[in-house]
Design a protein around this motif. Sequence first.
Motif, PDB file in Angstrom:
ATOM      1  N   THR A 205      11.959   6.945   4.972  1.00  0.00           N
ATOM      2  CA  THR A 205      11.121   6.878   6.177  1.00  0.00           C
ATOM      3  C   THR A 205       9.675   7.269   5.885  1.00  0.00           C
ATOM      4  O   THR A 205       9.052   8.035   6.608  1.00  0.00           O
ATOM      5  N   ILE A 206       9.162   6.740   4.783  1.00  0.00           N
ATOM      6  CA  ILE A 206       7.755   6.943   4.467  1.00  0.00           C
ATOM      7  C   ILE A 206       6.968   5.873   5.209  1.00  0.00           C
ATOM      8  O   ILE A 206       7.169   4.685   4.984  1.00  0.00           O
ATOM      9  N   SER A 207       6.089   6.288   6.103  1.00  0.00           N
ATOM     10  CA  SER A 207       5.364   5.295   6.896  1.00  0.00           C
ATOM     11  C   SER A 207       4.114   4.816   6.175  1.00  0.00           C
ATOM     12  O   SER A 207       3.969   3.646   5.850  1.00  0.00           O
ATOM     13  N   ILE A 208       3.194   5.715   5.915  1.00  0.00           N
ATOM     14  CA  ILE A 208       1.943   5.341   5.263  1.00  0.00           C
ATOM     15  C   ILE A 208       1.925   5.922   3.850  1.00  0.00           C
ATOM     16  O   ILE A 208       2.322   7.057   3.628  1.00  0.00           O
ATOM     17  N   MET A 209       1.462   5.136   2.920  1.00  0.00           N
ATOM     18  CA  MET A 209       1.203   5.614   1.560  1.00  0.00           C
ATOM     19  C   MET A 209      -0.201   5.197   1.176  1.00  0.00           C
ATOM     20  O   MET A 209      -0.723   4.197   1.689  1.00  0.00           O
ATOM     21  N   GLY A 210      -0.787   5.945   0.279  1.00  0.00           N
ATOM     22  CA  GLY A 210      -2.141   5.572  -0.087  1.00  0.00           C
ATOM     23  C   GLY A 210      -2.718   6.442  -1.180  1.00  0.00           C
ATOM     24  O   GLY A 210      -2.012   7.245  -1.806  1.00  0.00           O
ATOM     25  N   TRP A 211      -4.001   6.234  -1.390  1.00  0.00           N
ATOM     26  CA  TRP A 211      -4.722   6.935  -2.442  1.00  0.00           C
ATOM     27  C   TRP A 211      -6.048   7.471  -1.894  1.00  0.00           C
ATOM     28  O   TRP A 211      -6.752   6.772  -1.148  1.00  0.00           O
TER      29      TRP A 211
ATOM     30  N   THR B 157      -5.091   2.651   1.846  1.00  0.00           N
ATOM     31  CA  THR B 157      -3.784   3.003   2.384  1.00  0.00           C
ATOM     32  C   THR B 157      -3.020   1.734   2.721  1.00  0.00           C
ATOM     33  O   THR B 157      -3.624   0.659   2.897  1.00  0.00           O
ATOM     34  N   ILE B 158      -1.711   1.869   2.813  1.00  0.00           N
ATOM     35  CA  ILE B 158      -0.852   0.746   3.172  1.00  0.00           C
ATOM     36  C   ILE B 158       0.312   1.270   3.996  1.00  0.00           C
ATOM     37  O   ILE B 158       0.897   2.309   3.681  1.00  0.00           O
ATOM     38  N   THR B 159       0.622   0.556   5.070  1.00  0.00           N
ATOM     39  CA  THR B 159       1.740   0.951   5.919  1.00  0.00           C
ATOM     40  C   THR B 159       3.036   0.335   5.383  1.00  0.00           C
ATOM     41  O   THR B 159       3.018  -0.534   4.512  1.00  0.00           O
ATOM     42  N   SER B 160       4.148   0.759   5.946  1.00  0.00           N
ATOM     43  CA  SER B 160       5.429   0.193   5.534  1.00  0.00           C
ATOM     44  C   SER B 160       5.506  -1.288   5.876  1.00  0.00           C
ATOM     45  O   SER B 160       6.252  -2.037   5.245  1.00  0.00           O
ATOM     46  N   GLY B 161       4.706  -1.725   6.835  1.00  0.00           N
ATOM     47  CA  GLY B 161       4.677  -3.137   7.199  1.00  0.00           C
ATOM     48  C   GLY B 161       3.703  -3.953   6.384  1.00  0.00           C
ATOM     49  O   GLY B 161       3.621  -5.184   6.560  1.00  0.00           O
TER      50      GLY B 161
ATOM     51  N   LYS C 282      11.646   1.161  -3.264  1.00  0.00           N
ATOM     52  CA  LYS C 282      11.531   2.252  -4.246  1.00  0.00           C
ATOM     53  C   LYS C 282      10.559   3.333  -3.788  1.00  0.00           C
ATOM     54  O   LYS C 282      10.294   4.283  -4.524  1.00  0.00           O
ATOM     55  N   ASN C 283      10.047   3.200  -2.555  1.00  0.00           N
ATOM     56  CA  ASN C 283       9.076   4.180  -2.044  1.00  0.00           C
ATOM     57  C   ASN C 283       7.953   4.414  -3.047  1.00  0.00           C
ATOM     58  O   ASN C 283       7.573   5.561  -3.320  1.00  0.00           O
ATOM     59  N   THR C 284       7.450   3.348  -3.586  1.00  0.00           N
ATOM     60  CA  THR C 284       6.414   3.433  -4.610  1.00  0.00           C
ATOM     61  C   THR C 284       5.188   2.653  -4.165  1.00  0.00           C
ATOM     62  O   THR C 284       5.305   1.543  -3.648  1.00  0.00           O
ATOM     63  N   VAL C 285       4.036   3.257  -4.377  1.00  0.00           N
ATOM     64  CA  VAL C 285       2.766   2.608  -4.051  1.00  0.00           C
ATOM     65  C   VAL C 285       1.980   2.422  -5.341  1.00  0.00           C
ATOM     66  O   VAL C 285       2.045   3.249  -6.252  1.00  0.00           O
TER      67      VAL C 285
ATOM     68  N   THR D 175     -15.159   7.169 -11.244  1.00  0.00           N
ATOM     69  CA  THR D 175     -14.632   8.337 -11.942  1.00  0.00           C
ATOM     70  C   THR D 175     -14.298   9.436 -10.941  1.00  0.00           C
ATOM     71  O   THR D 175     -15.141   9.840 -10.144  1.00  0.00           O
ATOM     72  N   ALA D 176     -13.053   9.888 -10.977  1.00  0.00           N
ATOM     73  CA  ALA D 176     -12.588  10.892 -10.008  1.00  0.00           C
ATOM     74  C   ALA D 176     -11.150  11.263 -10.339  1.00  0.00           C
ATOM     75  O   ALA D 176     -10.494  10.608 -11.163  1.00  0.00           O
ATOM     76  N   VAL D 177     -10.677  12.282  -9.655  1.00  0.00           N
ATOM     77  CA  VAL D 177      -9.248  12.554  -9.645  1.00  0.00           C
ATOM     78  C   VAL D 177      -8.671  11.809  -8.452  1.00  0.00           C
ATOM     79  O   VAL D 177      -9.149  11.968  -7.333  1.00  0.00           O
ATOM     80  N   TYR D 178      -7.672  11.000  -8.704  1.00  0.00           N
ATOM     81  CA  TYR D 178      -7.049  10.184  -7.660  1.00  0.00           C
ATOM     82  C   TYR D 178      -5.754  10.854  -7.208  1.00  0.00           C
ATOM     83  O   TYR D 178      -4.899  11.202  -8.026  1.00  0.00           O
ATOM     84  N   TYR D 179      -5.621  10.992  -5.890  1.00  0.00           N
ATOM     85  CA  TYR D 179      -4.476  11.672  -5.304  1.00  0.00           C
ATOM     86  C   TYR D 179      -3.647  10.692  -4.487  1.00  0.00           C
ATOM     87  O   TYR D 179      -4.175   9.966  -3.633  1.00  0.00           O
ATOM     88  N   CYS D 180      -2.372  10.712  -4.726  1.00  0.00           N
ATOM     89  CA  CYS D 180      -1.438   9.940  -3.935  1.00  0.00           C
ATOM     90  C   CYS D 180      -1.175  10.666  -2.616  1.00  0.00           C
ATOM     91  O   CYS D 180      -1.148  11.908  -2.575  1.00  0.00           O
ATOM     92  N   TYR D 181      -0.968   9.891  -1.565  1.00  0.00           N
ATOM     93  CA  TYR D 181      -0.765  10.457  -0.225  1.00  0.00           C
ATOM     94  C   TYR D 181       0.356   9.690   0.457  1.00  0.00           C
ATOM     95  O   TYR D 181       0.467   8.469   0.322  1.00  0.00           O
ATOM     96  N   ALA D 182       1.194  10.418   1.178  1.00  0.00           N
ATOM     97  CA  ALA D 182       2.280   9.760   1.903  1.00  0.00           C
ATOM     98  C   ALA D 182       2.523  10.479   3.218  1.00  0.00           C
ATOM     99  O   ALA D 182       2.334  11.691   3.322  1.00  0.00           O
ATOM    100  N   VAL D 183       2.927   9.714   4.194  1.00  0.00           N
ATOM    101  CA  VAL D 183       3.219  10.280   5.514  1.00  0.00           C
ATOM    102  C   VAL D 183       4.687  10.053   5.841  1.00  0.00           C
ATOM    103  O   VAL D 183       5.175   8.920   5.850  1.00  0.00           O
TER     104      VAL D 183
END
Length: 111
Positions: free
Chosen positions: A27-33, A47-51, A72-75, A87-95
């Motif tokens: 039930t991960i709705s939004i995933m993103g960076w 970001t990307i929604t489950s849809g 696979k709940n993978t983004v 150039t940055a540190v990239y963080y994965c995010y999930a709701v």
Amino acid sequence: VQLQASGGGLVQAGGSLRLSCAASGNTISIMGWYRQAPGKQRELVATITSGGSTEYADSVKGRFTISRDNAKNTVFLRMNSLKPDDTAVYYCYAVRFVGYWGQGTEVTVSS
């Protein structure tokens, strides 16, 4: 929810990288960076929604593509035409009812 990100590294300007982030749980709705450059605030990348609806920062539109494997709940974040400003540190995010952050993965783009 635990997030495991991978795929960062060092690349020359104009090059490409692909980031991946796998989330535990369902039930991960939004995933993103998001990303955070030295001395700057963390900012949305995409970001990307489950849809499959996507949102991009203006600075990466046309160069970055976010995609998702819901089974696979993978983004994924495909980054093309990389610039030193990326150039940055990239963080994965999930709701999943609330937001969760993964550990950062470092992306360095040399000029």
